[in-house]
Design a protein around this motif. Sequence first.
Motif, PDB file in Angstrom:
ATOM      1  N   ALA A  86       0.829  -1.207   0.000  1.00  0.00           N
ATOM      2  CA  ALA A  86       0.000   0.000   0.000  1.00  0.00           C
ATOM      3  C   ALA A  86       0.862   1.256   0.000  1.00  0.00           C
ATOM      4  O   ALA A  86       0.539   2.254  -0.658  1.00  0.00           O
ATOM      5  CB  ALA A  86      -0.938   0.001   1.206  1.00  0.00           C
ATOM      6  N   LEU A  87       1.978   1.216   0.733  1.00  0.00           N
ATOM      7  CA  LEU A  87       2.878   2.366   0.791  1.00  0.00           C
ATOM      8  C   LEU A  87       3.436   2.683  -0.596  1.00  0.00           C
ATOM      9  O   LEU A  87       3.498   3.860  -0.999  1.00  0.00           O
ATOM     10  CB  LEU A  87       4.013   2.077   1.771  1.00  0.00           C
ATOM     11  CG  LEU A  87       4.976   3.229   2.071  1.00  0.00           C
ATOM     12  CD1 LEU A  87       4.246   4.346   2.804  1.00  0.00           C
ATOM     13  CD2 LEU A  87       6.152   2.736   2.895  1.00  0.00           C
ATOM     14  N   MET A  88       3.831   1.656  -1.342  1.00  0.00           N
ATOM     15  CA  MET A  88       4.373   1.886  -2.684  1.00  0.00           C
ATOM     16  C   MET A  88       3.278   2.298  -3.663  1.00  0.00           C
ATOM     17  O   MET A  88       3.508   3.109  -4.563  1.00  0.00           O
ATOM     18  CB  MET A  88       5.095   0.634  -3.171  1.00  0.00           C
ATOM     19  CG  MET A  88       6.391   0.370  -2.418  1.00  0.00           C
ATOM     20  SD  MET A  88       7.410  -0.952  -3.128  1.00  0.00           S
ATOM     21  CE  MET A  88       6.383  -2.380  -2.774  1.00  0.00           C
ATOM     22  N   ALA A  89       2.067   1.759  -3.481  1.00  0.00           N
ATOM     23  CA  ALA A  89       0.961   2.148  -4.360  1.00  0.00           C
ATOM     24  C   ALA A  89       0.590   3.619  -4.173  1.00  0.00           C
ATOM     25  O   ALA A  89       0.266   4.320  -5.136  1.00  0.00           O
ATOM     26  CB  ALA A  89      -0.255   1.262  -4.091  1.00  0.00           C
ATOM     27  N   GLU A  90       0.664   4.090  -2.928  1.00  0.00           N
ATOM     28  CA  GLU A  90       0.330   5.485  -2.644  1.00  0.00           C
ATOM     29  C   GLU A  90       1.458   6.448  -3.006  1.00  0.00           C
ATOM     30  O   GLU A  90       1.232   7.654  -3.127  1.00  0.00           O
ATOM     31  CB  GLU A  90       0.006   5.636  -1.155  1.00  0.00           C
ATOM     32  CG  GLU A  90      -1.262   4.889  -0.731  1.00  0.00           C
ATOM     33  CD  GLU A  90      -1.381   4.775   0.772  1.00  0.00           C
ATOM     34  OE1 GLU A  90      -0.480   5.302   1.482  1.00  0.00           O
ATOM     35  OE2 GLU A  90      -2.347   4.150   1.243  1.00  0.00           O
ATOM     36  N   ASN A  91       2.669   5.912  -3.191  1.00  0.00           N
ATOM     37  CA  ASN A  91       3.835   6.740  -3.518  1.00  0.00           C
ATOM     38  C   ASN A  91       4.562   6.110  -4.703  1.00  0.00           C
ATOM     39  O   ASN A  91       5.587   5.438  -4.532  1.00  0.00           O
ATOM     40  CB  ASN A  91       4.769   6.848  -2.309  1.00  0.00           C
ATOM     41  CG  ASN A  91       4.101   7.475  -1.101  1.00  0.00           C
ATOM     42  OD1 ASN A  91       4.079   8.679  -0.942  1.00  0.00           O
ATOM     43  ND2 ASN A  91       3.529   6.638  -0.246  1.00  0.00           N
ATOM     44  N   PRO A  92       4.064   6.323  -5.917  1.00  0.00           N
ATOM     45  CA  PRO A  92       4.592   5.606  -7.089  1.00  0.00           C
ATOM     46  C   PRO A  92       6.048   5.923  -7.426  1.00  0.00           C
ATOM     47  O   PRO A  92       6.678   5.166  -8.161  1.00  0.00           O
ATOM     48  CB  PRO A  92       3.659   6.056  -8.223  1.00  0.00           C
ATOM     49  CG  PRO A  92       2.988   7.291  -7.731  1.00  0.00           C
ATOM     50  CD  PRO A  92       2.896   7.151  -6.251  1.00  0.00           C
ATOM     51  N   GLU A  93       6.595   7.015  -6.909  1.00  0.00           N
ATOM     52  CA  GLU A  93       7.999   7.350  -7.170  1.00  0.00           C
ATOM     53  C   GLU A  93       8.926   6.857  -6.062  1.00  0.00           C
ATOM     54  O   GLU A  93      10.120   7.158  -6.066  1.00  0.00           O
ATOM     55  CB  GLU A  93       8.152   8.866  -7.327  1.00  0.00           C
ATOM     56  CG  GLU A  93       7.374   9.453  -8.498  1.00  0.00           C
ATOM     57  CD  GLU A  93       7.811   8.864  -9.829  1.00  0.00           C
ATOM     58  OE1 GLU A  93       9.036   8.701 -10.029  1.00  0.00           O
ATOM     59  OE2 GLU A  93       6.939   8.536 -10.655  1.00  0.00           O
ATOM     60  N   LEU A  94       8.390   6.101  -5.124  1.00  0.00           N
ATOM     61  CA  LEU A  94       9.175   5.611  -3.992  1.00  0.00           C
ATOM     62  C   LEU A  94       9.739   4.221  -4.285  1.00  0.00           C
ATOM     63  O   LEU A  94       9.019   3.334  -4.727  1.00  0.00           O
ATOM     64  CB  LEU A  94       8.292   5.557  -2.734  1.00  0.00           C
ATOM     65  CG  LEU A  94       8.947   5.032  -1.456  1.00  0.00           C
ATOM     66  CD1 LEU A  94      10.047   5.981  -0.982  1.00  0.00           C
ATOM     67  CD2 LEU A  94       7.905   4.828  -0.359  1.00  0.00           C
ATOM     68  N   LYS A  95      11.028   4.046  -4.004  1.00  0.00           N
ATOM     69  CA  LYS A  95      11.679   2.744  -4.087  1.00  0.00           C
ATOM     70  C   LYS A  95      12.071   2.317  -2.666  1.00  0.00           C
ATOM     71  O   LYS A  95      12.444   3.165  -1.851  1.00  0.00           O
ATOM     72  CB  LYS A  95      12.926   2.801  -4.970  1.00  0.00           C
ATOM     73  CG  LYS A  95      12.647   3.193  -6.413  1.00  0.00           C
ATOM     74  CD  LYS A  95      13.946   3.264  -7.204  1.00  0.00           C
ATOM     75  CE  LYS A  95      13.683   3.677  -8.638  1.00  0.00           C
ATOM     76  NZ  LYS A  95      14.945   3.783  -9.416  1.00  0.00           N
ATOM     77  N   ILE A  96      11.991   1.006  -2.398  1.00  0.00           N
ATOM     78  CA  ILE A  96      12.273   0.517  -1.044  1.00  0.00           C
ATOM     79  C   ILE A  96      13.312  -0.595  -1.093  1.00  0.00           C
ATOM     80  O   ILE A  96      13.181  -1.556  -1.849  1.00  0.00           O
ATOM     81  CB  ILE A  96      10.984   0.009  -0.361  1.00  0.00           C
ATOM     82  CG1 ILE A  96       9.986   1.163  -0.180  1.00  0.00           C
ATOM     83  CG2 ILE A  96      11.303  -0.632   0.989  1.00  0.00           C
ATOM     84  CD1 ILE A  96       8.662   0.749   0.409  1.00  0.00           C
ATOM     85  N   ASP A  97      14.344  -0.453  -0.277  1.00  0.00           N
ATOM     86  CA  ASP A  97      15.339  -1.500  -0.047  1.00  0.00           C
ATOM     87  C   ASP A  97      15.190  -1.913   1.410  1.00  0.00           C
ATOM     88  O   ASP A  97      15.556  -1.165   2.312  1.00  0.00           O
ATOM     89  CB  ASP A  97      16.742  -0.962  -0.329  1.00  0.00           C
ATOM     90  CG  ASP A  97      17.830  -1.996  -0.048  1.00  0.00           C
ATOM     91  OD1 ASP A  97      17.483  -3.178   0.175  1.00  0.00           O
ATOM     92  OD2 ASP A  97      19.014  -1.626  -0.040  1.00  0.00           O
TER      93      ASP A  97
END
Length: 291
Positions: free
Chosen positions: A112-123
Motif C-alpha cells: 500500500a505504501l508503494m501504491a500510494e507513492n509511485p515514485e518511492l523505491k524501497i530496499d
Amino acid sequence: MNSKDVEVFLMVTQTRSLTQAARRLNTTPMTVSRRLASLEEDLGVRLLHRTTRAIALTDEGEEFLPYAKTLTETEQSARNLFSPNKQGATGQLRITAPSGFGRRTIIPLLPALMAENPELKIDFQLSDNVTDIVGLGYDVAIRIAPLRDSRLVAQRLADNPRVLCASPDYLARFGTPKLLADLHQHNCLRLSGVPQWSFIVDDHISSVSVEGRFSGSNVEGVRTLCVAGSGIAQLSAWDVQQELAAGELTEITLRDAQPQLLGVWALFPTARHLPTRVTVFLNALKQAMAR
C-alpha cells in the motif's frame, strides 16, 4: 555550499569512481574532480582518499555522508512541494528491521505504501544483528531491543514488554512456573547467544541463566517450537501478540519478577530534517501498529 557539489560527492561515494560518477551525471571526470575539491574547500576538510586505483571515504567523509544525503533530499522535497505533478514520497527508502517484526508488521504495509507513492523505491533488509546504519547508508532502523548506540537519534514507536509464555498443552503437562527459580525445572527455548533472560526484580533488572534443549537464531524458530508445546520462551509482546490473542500461547506471570519493559524504536543517522520518504513510512508503520 553548492548543492551540485554535494550531489557529485554522493554519486562518487556510491560508484567509488570519478569516471563512473561523471558518466551517471552526464559530465566529465575533470568536472567531478573540481566539484569535489570545491566542496572540500568549503568544508575545510578532506572527504575522500583518491588514488589512481581506488576512492575511499575519510573519517570526515563518513561523518558528513548522512548530512549530504539530507541536504539533497531536503532540496528535492522542497521542489516536490510546489511541483504540479507532486506524487508523494520519492527516492529510495532503505530500512533494516529484526526478521520477526519485519515479516509480520512491516512487509504487509509496504504494498500500500508503494501504491500510494509511485515514485518511492524501497530496499528492505531483515537482520537480527546490530547494524551500522550510518556506514551502510540506511535511512531508518527499527529496533525492539535495549538501545546502546548513543550516536543515533531514536524515536519510540510503542511499548514492547518481554513476555514469558508457553502453550496451554505444555503447561498442562509440566505445570506453570510461579517463581524465577522454577524456570530451572523447565525446558527453556532460547535465542542463540542469549543464555540469560531478563526480568525486573525489586525495581532492578535481573538476569537469570536458563537451560533448554533448543536455541535458534531467530524469533520465528523459537516461537514455532513454543506454540508446538516444546517449552517456555521469553519473547517480546510484538513477537507473540497474535498467538496470545488466538490462545495458542499463554502468558506466564511470576510472583517474584516482572517483565522487562522494552520499546519498538526507530533509529536515524542524524537529527536533521527527515526525508519525506522516512516520515511517510513511519506514519504508515504507526498506523499499522495501532490497528
